[in-house]
Scaffold this motif. Structure first.
Motif: not given
Length: 202
Positions: A177-184
């Motif tokens: 599982c690859h996670l790549n997020c921008l948390l705003k």
């Protein structure tokens, strides 16, 4: 042609029984492998297991301060959910490691021990991340000031988790599982701006 020479020529053309036996065994093994592959493929299509996923479902910006010296301090609460959507298979999550950063400045690394998620169930991982003073460049300081003005700031969360689950007679299946997020967030009140933050699997 002399009889003796003819007998020697005929005997040289014979195949040893052990060679035939080895050829038959290899053929049987090859057929068995092909049949097993077909059975696994068909069984996979019938059961159609769903890939386990990692996602961020909620978060909060507990603290955000910056001073004239260019030092940033922050604290975030992040809820990461491990979801196993398979109704007939349990799943194991391992090697969990996510890096939280702001403007390429590392804040913390989020890890977790190996854990088990029952079929068609979820498990919450609650992280409270507090940074030490992070030195910012003048450009990054300006970006923080602008974030306060527009009441929106983003943090990067990137990483991986390994998953494994067993599907009946098919054996164990594995994926990453690859996670790549921008948390705003809204820095004025710390509230999380909901966005799609789900892992990709391979």
């Amino acid at each position: 042609m002399p009889p003796a020479f003819k007998r020697r020529l005929d005997s040289g053309r014979r195949t040893h029984p052990l060679v035939w036996l080895a050829a038959i065994i290899c053929t049987i093994i090859a057929i068995a492998v092909v049949i097993a592959g077909i059975v696994v493929f068909v069984g996979y299509l019938i059961i159609h297991p769903r890939m386990p996923v990692i996602s961020v479902t909620n978060a909060h910006l507990d603290l955000l301060t910056n001073d004239y010296a260019g030092l940033l301090q922050t604290q975030l609460t992040i809820v990461v959910v491990a979801q196993n959507g398979n109704a007939k298979a349990h799943a194991t999550f391992s090697d969990i490691k996510f890096k939280l950063s702001y403007q390429d400045r590392a804040i913390a690394v989020l890890v977790a021990e190996t854990f088990f998620v029952s079929k068609n169930s979820t498990k919450d991982l609650n992280y409270v991340v507090q940074s030490s003073s992070i030195p910012l460049t003048p450009e990054q300081m300006e970006e923080v000031n602008n974030a306060w003005k527009r009441n929106e700031i983003g943090f990067d969360l990137k990483g991986d988790a390994r998953t494994q689950w067993r599907v009946g007679p098919l054996g164990s299946l594995k994926s990453m599982c690859h996670l790549n997020c921008l948390l705003k967030f809204h820095p004025l009140n710390g509230s999380y701006i909901p966005s799609k933050c789900n892992s990709r699997s391979n």
